[in-house]
Design an enzyme around this catalytic site. Structure first.
Site, PDB file in Angstrom:
ATOM      1  N   HIS A 201       0.816  -1.212   0.000  1.00 32.52           N
ATOM      2  CA  HIS A 201       0.000   0.000   0.000  1.00 32.52           C
ATOM      3  C   HIS A 201       0.861   1.280   0.000  1.00 32.52           C
ATOM      4  O   HIS A 201       0.857   2.042  -0.959  1.00 32.52           O
ATOM      5  CB  HIS A 201      -0.897   0.038   1.250  1.00 32.52           C
ATOM      6  CG  HIS A 201      -1.748  -1.169   1.455  1.00 32.52           C
ATOM      7  ND1 HIS A 201      -2.820  -1.506   0.649  1.00 32.52           N
ATOM      8  CD2 HIS A 201      -1.696  -2.133   2.416  1.00 32.52           C
ATOM      9  CE1 HIS A 201      -3.382  -2.622   1.100  1.00 32.52           C
ATOM     10  NE2 HIS A 201      -2.732  -3.021   2.160  1.00 32.52           N
TER      11      HIS A 201
HETATM   12  O1  RIB Z   1      -5.415   0.033   4.500  1.00 30.83           O
HETATM   13  C1  RIB Z   1      -4.018   0.007   4.338  1.00 30.83           C
HETATM   14  C2  RIB Z   1      -3.373   1.117   5.108  1.00 30.83           C
HETATM   15  O2  RIB Z   1      -3.669   0.970   6.493  1.00 30.83           O
HETATM   16  C3  RIB Z   1      -1.837   1.102   5.008  1.00 30.83           C
HETATM   17  O3  RIB Z   1      -1.345   2.408   5.135  1.00 30.83           O
HETATM   18  C4  RIB Z   1      -1.449   0.288   6.198  1.00 30.83           C
HETATM   19  O4  RIB Z   1      -0.124   0.593   6.644  1.00 30.83           O
HETATM   20  C5  RIB Z   1      -2.452   0.767   7.208  1.00 30.83           C
HETATM   21  O5  RIB Z   1      -1.974   2.006   7.737  1.00 30.83           O
END
Ligand code: RIB
Ligand code: CA
Length: 321
Positions: A245
């Protein structure tokens, strides 16, 4: 004339994927100058996110990067954490040493405000990788800094991909929807990396092996981090590896042409408990609502991972000078 590196503040809740984003940024001095890292409560409580950010800076060989603790809870809701994804420490997977570098005394929100007031207007990009509590608190406390932000490139939200913490919401937005609402209504140029694109950035076996094959402490740690945190997505989505992500935020600063999306209106659900934190995205422009964000939906995954692996191979960078 070679372009100057982009000055950024990384606001983060490490989290293995946050860690890899920080490593990518620190491995790319020709593209990015990290002015500081502000920790926020999210994946795990603030004490751990502030510790993990320092662990990652030291892994990168950069104990000089100032790390600040920000807000320990959302603006007006109890904190929701994600140990079920990231483990108890937030950085489960590799065995990394306790940090030696100090946490800065200044509060993370004050660092954001002071930096935006000090640096030339329009020269600093904010890169939130967790709940938007620090960012919204800074804007509420110092409205004068809003127009001084160059851009916000954030990881958060989802539309066609729907939610990962509830059926409707992605975790970062879900944890502090009021903060996200403040940011989305700020009028600042915003680029969003939602689950729609991050779920296409999967650490498949060959990609994980490429990290390990770097045969460096960073390569091994990244392979072990993604080995650990892929469990959740494999089980839930049947994914072929961990979704990276947060590194998509940094990769977009380095190579925006790897990504594609649409400039649309995105609004945040804050009223309904059923759909709290949903990023209501007018992808088909069926309303008169003004577009306010570049909503990224796709990436060239092969070239993303090639860039990431090549940059991680550089760490730790030799001392500057
Ligand atoms: O949904 C994914 C996000 O939430 C990413 O940034 C992960 O690190 C959590 O913070
Ligand atoms: Ca994060």
């Amino acid at each position: 004339m070679s372009k100057l590196p982009r000055k950024i503040i990384i606001d983060t809740d490490p989290g293995q994927d946050d860690a890899i984003a920080i490593l990518l940024a620190l491995a790319s001095p020709e593209d990015i100058k990290v002015l500081g890292i502000t920790a926020v409560a999210g994946n795990v409580p603030l004490e751990l996110t502030a510790k993990n950010a320092r662990i990652v800076c030291e892994l990168a060989g950069r104990p000089d990067i100032p790390v600040f603790a920000g807000c320990d809870a959302p603006l007006c809701r109890p904190l929701v954490t994600a140990e079920h994804v990231h483990g108890k420490t937030g950085l489960d997977g590799p065995a990394l040493p306790e940090p030696q570098m100090p946490l800065q005394d200044l509060h993370g929100v004050d660092f954001i405000i002071d930096t935006l007031r000090r640096e030339p207007s329009g020269s600093v990009t904010l890169c939130p990788l967790g709940p938007l509590t620090n960012i919204a608190t800074a804007f509420d406390r110092a409205p004068d800094i809003v127009e001084r932000v160059q851009e916000i490139v954030l990881m958060g939200g989802a539309y066609f991909e729907v939610g990962n913490i509830t059926p409707a919401a992605e975790f970062n937005i879900y944890v502090d929807p009021e903060a996200a609402d403040t940011v989305m209504k700020s009028g600042i140029r915003i680029t969003m990396m939602p689950l729609d694109v991050t779920h296409k950035a999967l650490v498949t076996r060959p990609r994980n092996e490429a990290f390990r094959a770097l045969n460096t402490p960073v390569g091994r740690a990244v392979a072990e981090m993604t080995d650990f945190f892929e469990r959740f997505d494999r089980e839930k989505y049947g994914s072929d590896g961990a979704p990276l992500h947060d590194p998509t935020v940094i990769a977009h600063l380095i190579a925006p042409r790897l990504f594609s999306g649409r400039f649309v209106n995105v609004e945040i659900e804050t009223g309904s408990e059923l759909t709290r934190g949903m990023t209501v995205t007018d992808w088909w422009r069926v309303t008169e609502r003004e577009p306010n964000a570049m909503f990224i939906g796709d990436l060239d995954a092969e070239r993303f991972f090639a860039l990431l692996t090549e940059r991680l191979a550089r760490l730790p960078l030799p001392p500057a000078g």
